[in-house]
Design a protein around this motif. Structure first.
Motif, PDB file in Angstrom:
ATOM      1  N   GLY A   1     -15.416 -16.432 -15.814  1.00 38.53           N
ATOM      2  CA  GLY A   1     -15.260 -15.158 -16.501  1.00 38.53           C
ATOM      3  C   GLY A   1     -14.090 -15.155 -17.465  1.00 38.53           C
ATOM      4  O   GLY A   1     -14.096 -14.461 -18.487  1.00 38.53           O
ATOM      5  N   SER A   2     -13.052 -15.963 -17.160  1.00 34.86           N
ATOM      6  CA  SER A   2     -11.879 -16.027 -18.024  1.00 34.86           C
ATOM      7  C   SER A   2     -12.169 -16.675 -19.369  1.00 34.86           C
ATOM      8  O   SER A   2     -11.347 -16.597 -20.286  1.00 34.86           O
ATOM      9  CB  SER A   2     -10.753 -16.793 -17.326  1.00 34.86           C
ATOM     10  OG  SER A   2     -11.169 -18.115 -17.012  1.00 34.86           O
ATOM     11  N   LEU A   3     -13.325 -17.309 -19.518  1.00 35.20           N
ATOM     12  CA  LEU A   3     -13.701 -17.922 -20.793  1.00 35.20           C
ATOM     13  C   LEU A   3     -14.404 -16.937 -21.721  1.00 35.20           C
ATOM     14  O   LEU A   3     -14.872 -17.317 -22.790  1.00 35.20           O
ATOM     15  CB  LEU A   3     -14.615 -19.125 -20.557  1.00 35.20           C
ATOM     16  CG  LEU A   3     -13.954 -20.394 -20.035  1.00 35.20           C
ATOM     17  CD1 LEU A   3     -14.982 -21.506 -19.893  1.00 35.20           C
ATOM     18  CD2 LEU A   3     -12.824 -20.845 -20.936  1.00 35.20           C
ATOM     19  N   PHE A   4     -14.475 -15.673 -21.307  1.00 33.64           N
ATOM     20  CA  PHE A   4     -15.168 -14.670 -22.104  1.00 33.64           C
ATOM     21  C   PHE A   4     -14.705 -14.670 -23.561  1.00 33.64           C
ATOM     22  O   PHE A   4     -15.511 -14.692 -24.488  1.00 33.64           O
ATOM     23  CB  PHE A   4     -14.950 -13.284 -21.487  1.00 33.64           C
ATOM     24  CG  PHE A   4     -15.286 -12.142 -22.400  1.00 33.64           C
ATOM     25  CD1 PHE A   4     -16.602 -11.791 -22.655  1.00 33.64           C
ATOM     26  CD2 PHE A   4     -14.280 -11.413 -23.021  1.00 33.64           C
ATOM     27  CE1 PHE A   4     -16.911 -10.744 -23.505  1.00 33.64           C
ATOM     28  CE2 PHE A   4     -14.573 -10.368 -23.867  1.00 33.64           C
ATOM     29  CZ  PHE A   4     -15.897 -10.033 -24.107  1.00 33.64           C
TER      30      PHE A   4
ATOM     31  N   ALA B   1      -6.959 -25.200 -20.032  1.00 33.28           N
ATOM     32  CA  ALA B   1      -6.443 -24.896 -18.695  1.00 33.28           C
ATOM     33  C   ALA B   1      -7.179 -23.697 -18.128  1.00 33.28           C
ATOM     34  O   ALA B   1      -7.489 -22.738 -18.839  1.00 33.28           O
ATOM     35  CB  ALA B   1      -4.944 -24.620 -18.750  1.00 33.28           C
ATOM     36  N   LEU B   2      -7.448 -23.736 -16.830  1.00 29.27           N
ATOM     37  CA  LEU B   2      -8.178 -22.647 -16.174  1.00 29.27           C
ATOM     38  C   LEU B   2      -7.559 -22.391 -14.809  1.00 29.27           C
ATOM     39  O   LEU B   2      -7.262 -23.322 -14.067  1.00 29.27           O
ATOM     40  CB  LEU B   2      -9.647 -23.035 -16.007  1.00 29.27           C
ATOM     41  CG  LEU B   2     -10.576 -21.976 -15.422  1.00 29.27           C
ATOM     42  CD1 LEU B   2     -10.851 -20.891 -16.456  1.00 29.27           C
ATOM     43  CD2 LEU B   2     -11.893 -22.597 -14.975  1.00 29.27           C
ATOM     44  N   ASN B   3      -7.353 -21.112 -14.498  1.00 28.94           N
ATOM     45  CA  ASN B   3      -6.900 -20.762 -13.151  1.00 28.94           C
ATOM     46  C   ASN B   3      -8.018 -21.047 -12.163  1.00 28.94           C
ATOM     47  O   ASN B   3      -9.174 -20.688 -12.393  1.00 28.94           O
ATOM     48  CB  ASN B   3      -6.509 -19.280 -13.079  1.00 28.94           C
ATOM     49  CG  ASN B   3      -5.215 -19.005 -13.805  1.00 28.94           C
ATOM     50  OD1 ASN B   3      -4.299 -19.821 -13.799  1.00 28.94           O
ATOM     51  ND2 ASN B   3      -5.132 -17.849 -14.444  1.00 28.94           N
ATOM     52  N   TYR B   4      -7.680 -21.649 -11.051  1.00 30.73           N
ATOM     53  CA  TYR B   4      -8.665 -22.128 -10.090  1.00 30.73           C
ATOM     54  C   TYR B   4      -8.263 -21.655  -8.708  1.00 30.73           C
ATOM     55  O   TYR B   4      -7.107 -21.832  -8.309  1.00 30.73           O
ATOM     56  CB  TYR B   4      -8.694 -23.664 -10.158  1.00 30.73           C
ATOM     57  CG  TYR B   4      -9.807 -24.320  -9.407  1.00 30.73           C
ATOM     58  CD1 TYR B   4     -11.132 -24.170  -9.821  1.00 30.73           C
ATOM     59  CD2 TYR B   4      -9.541 -25.110  -8.296  1.00 30.73           C
ATOM     60  CE1 TYR B   4     -12.159 -24.805  -9.128  1.00 30.73           C
ATOM     61  CE2 TYR B   4     -10.571 -25.738  -7.609  1.00 30.73           C
ATOM     62  CZ  TYR B   4     -11.867 -25.575  -8.030  1.00 30.73           C
ATOM     63  OH  TYR B   4     -12.879 -26.188  -7.345  1.00 30.73           O
TER      64      TYR B   4
ATOM     65  N   GLU C   1      -9.650 -28.597 -17.647  1.00 31.77           N
ATOM     66  CA  GLU C   1     -11.078 -28.825 -17.716  1.00 31.77           C
ATOM     67  C   GLU C   1     -11.453 -29.186 -19.146  1.00 31.77           C
ATOM     68  O   GLU C   1     -10.613 -29.139 -20.046  1.00 31.77           O
ATOM     69  CB  GLU C   1     -11.834 -27.591 -17.219  1.00 31.77           C
ATOM     70  CG  GLU C   1     -11.417 -27.206 -15.807  1.00 31.77           C
ATOM     71  CD  GLU C   1     -12.421 -26.330 -15.091  1.00 31.77           C
ATOM     72  OE1 GLU C   1     -13.440 -25.956 -15.708  1.00 31.77           O
ATOM     73  OE2 GLU C   1     -12.190 -26.026 -13.922  1.00 31.77           O
ATOM     74  N   VAL C   2     -12.701 -29.547 -19.337  1.00 32.10           N
ATOM     75  CA  VAL C   2     -13.155 -30.013 -20.643  1.00 32.10           C
ATOM     76  C   VAL C   2     -14.333 -29.174 -21.103  1.00 32.10           C
ATOM     77  O   VAL C   2     -15.260 -28.913 -20.325  1.00 32.10           O
ATOM     78  CB  VAL C   2     -13.587 -31.500 -20.590  1.00 32.10           C
ATOM     79  CG1 VAL C   2     -14.055 -31.973 -21.966  1.00 32.10           C
ATOM     80  CG2 VAL C   2     -12.452 -32.372 -20.088  1.00 32.10           C
ATOM     81  N   MET C   3     -14.295 -28.742 -22.366  1.00 33.33           N
ATOM     82  CA  MET C   3     -15.443 -28.110 -22.984  1.00 33.33           C
ATOM     83  C   MET C   3     -16.041 -29.094 -23.976  1.00 33.33           C
ATOM     84  O   MET C   3     -15.339 -29.671 -24.809  1.00 33.33           O
ATOM     85  CB  MET C   3     -15.070 -26.808 -23.693  1.00 33.33           C
ATOM     86  CG  MET C   3     -16.266 -26.085 -24.313  1.00 33.33           C
ATOM     87  SD  MET C   3     -15.885 -24.382 -24.882  1.00 33.33           S
ATOM     88  CE  MET C   3     -15.934 -23.481 -23.326  1.00 33.33           C
ATOM     89  N   VAL C   4     -17.351 -29.309 -23.863  1.00 33.31           N
ATOM     90  CA  VAL C   4     -18.086 -30.219 -24.733  1.00 33.31           C
ATOM     91  C   VAL C   4     -18.967 -29.385 -25.653  1.00 33.31           C
ATOM     92  O   VAL C   4     -19.595 -28.423 -25.204  1.00 33.31           O
ATOM     93  CB  VAL C   4     -18.953 -31.195 -23.905  1.00 33.31           C
ATOM     94  CG1 VAL C   4     -19.652 -32.207 -24.814  1.00 33.31           C
ATOM     95  CG2 VAL C   4     -18.110 -31.910 -22.851  1.00 33.31           C
ATOM     96  N   TYR C   5     -19.020 -29.760 -26.934  1.00 33.24           N
ATOM     97  CA  TYR C   5     -19.764 -28.986 -27.922  1.00 33.24           C
ATOM     98  C   TYR C   5     -20.925 -29.798 -28.487  1.00 33.24           C
ATOM     99  O   TYR C   5     -20.768 -30.980 -28.829  1.00 33.24           O
ATOM    100  CB  TYR C   5     -18.853 -28.592 -29.093  1.00 33.24           C
ATOM    101  CG  TYR C   5     -17.648 -27.794 -28.700  1.00 33.24           C
ATOM    102  CD1 TYR C   5     -17.724 -26.411 -28.548  1.00 33.24           C
ATOM    103  CD2 TYR C   5     -16.419 -28.410 -28.479  1.00 33.24           C
ATOM    104  CE1 TYR C   5     -16.600 -25.668 -28.192  1.00 33.24           C
ATOM    105  CE2 TYR C   5     -15.301 -27.681 -28.119  1.00 33.24           C
ATOM    106  CZ  TYR C   5     -15.390 -26.308 -27.975  1.00 33.24           C
ATOM    107  OH  TYR C   5     -14.291 -25.582 -27.618  1.00 33.24           O
ATOM    108  N   SER C   6     -22.072 -29.149 -28.617  1.00 34.45           N
ATOM    109  CA  SER C   6     -23.171 -29.795 -29.338  1.00 34.45           C
ATOM    110  C   SER C   6     -22.805 -29.896 -30.812  1.00 34.45           C
ATOM    111  O   SER C   6     -21.903 -29.209 -31.303  1.00 34.45           O
ATOM    112  CB  SER C   6     -24.468 -29.003 -29.182  1.00 34.45           C
ATOM    113  OG  SER C   6     -24.445 -27.826 -29.979  1.00 34.45           O
ATOM    114  N   ASP C   7     -23.504 -30.753 -31.533  1.00 36.37           N
ATOM    115  CA  ASP C   7     -23.182 -30.978 -32.951  1.00 36.37           C
ATOM    116  C   ASP C   7     -23.408 -29.729 -33.791  1.00 36.37           C
ATOM    117  O   ASP C   7     -22.807 -29.574 -34.858  1.00 36.37           O
ATOM    118  CB  ASP C   7     -24.041 -32.125 -33.504  1.00 36.37           C
ATOM    119  CG  ASP C   7     -23.756 -33.443 -32.806  1.00 36.37           C
ATOM    120  OD1 ASP C   7     -22.785 -33.508 -32.014  1.00 36.37           O
ATOM    121  OD2 ASP C   7     -24.516 -34.403 -33.028  1.00 36.37           O
TER     122      ASP C   7
END
Length: 293
Positions: free
Chosen positions: A26-29, A262-265, A275-281
């Motif tokens: 939810g914190s990635l909103f 960074a993410l609270n866990y 953590e890692v966010m991966v993006y499509s082209d």
């Protein structure tokens, strides 16, 4: 504090999901909202193939950022919860109002969770919810907060504020006709919705490390590879993916753009994790991302 700053802060804190989920997103909103605004029109369909608590999905829908959301979870118990709160909100609310917060009731709900007919969405869904709100860290196969002897610093009712939870359920019911609930394999959902022109897919699968203790539907190495094959073959579609920051991600998604955040866990103990966010082209990044690699 300006009105704009207050509004921005409130949106970042928008919390609607009634479920507690380890590493919930939810914190990635705010980040997802920025990406959707840059890449999709106002009638976007937001899809979570591995929804869990669906915190970001509900926040995006309630704030008007997307027109429709798809909540998918392969776990029949988690699916039953989402099916119940969207299809039978009044019945679910009544069960919540009448809930007794004792270890004896916890034992009864655990038995329902383990033995209920998976098609009895209301009964199974409420048992899932009850355990999620009364178990340590919300982990469904964990024990009750405070222990069975209730000698811990916190008791079984510590995360079960009925008034707050009823309000979250009420909000979900208002948007229920804009919520699609599915019980499918995540890869099948990705394949289906990648073909929709307005879809924005956010994949948050079980992670490589500690997945077995946090999720009932953990991934093995083969499952991680199958997901990577599916997404890499659709690099020209609109999707983002999050994972724990481990070398496996670079090996599986070496041709895709990746960003560490960074993410609270909160599973077992409160901490911050990279953590890692991966993006499509196809995803256009509208902000400079200094950590992109």
């Amino acid at each position: 504090m300006s009105a704009a700053t207050r509004a921005s802060r409130d949106l970042r804190r928008l919390s609607i999901s009634p479920l507690r989920y380890p590493g919930g997103k939810g914190s990635l909103f705010s980040r997802l909202r920025t990406l959707i605004r840059a890449n999709r029109p106002s009638n976007a369909v937001y899809v979570e193939p591995y929804a869990g608590g669906a915190g970001a999905a509900l926040a995006l829908l309630a704030s008007g950022e997307v027109k429709r959301i798809v909540i998918n979870d392969l776990d029949p118990a988690v699916f039953a919860f989402w099916r119940a709160v969207t299809a039978e909100p009044k019945g679910f609310a009544e069960l919540l109002k009448q809930a007794v917060l004792t270890v004896d009731e916890w034992e009864r709900q655990k038995d329902i969770y383990l033995t209920a007919d998976r098609h009895n969405y209301l009964e199974l869904g409420f048992a899932t919810f009850y355990l999620n709100r009364t178990n340590r860290s919300g982990v469904l196969n964990g024990g009750p907060i405070g222990g069975k002897d209730q000698t811990g610093n916190y008791k079984i009712d510590a995360r079960f504020n009925k008034e707050t939870l009823l309000e979250r359920l009420r909000i979900i019911s208002l948007y229920a006709r804009h919520i699609v609930v599915k019980n499918s394999d995540g890869i099948d959902v990705i394949k289906e919705y990648c073909e929709e022109p307005n879809s924005f897919i956010y994949a948050d699968p079980p992670y490589f490390e500690k997945a077995g203790s946090l999720y009932l539907n953990s991934f093995d190495e083969a499952a991680h590879t199958l997901l990577a094959d599916c997404l890499n073959e659709r690099a020209d579609r609109m999707w983002v993916l999050t994972y724990d920051n481990v070398p496996n991600v670079g090996q599986l998604y070496g041709d895709r753009r990746r960003e560490v955040f960074a993410l609270n866990y909160s599973a077992h103990r409160v901490m911050k994790a990279n953590e890692v966010m991966v993006y499509s082209d196809l995803v256009e990044l509208v902000e400079v991302q200094p950590g992109l690699f």
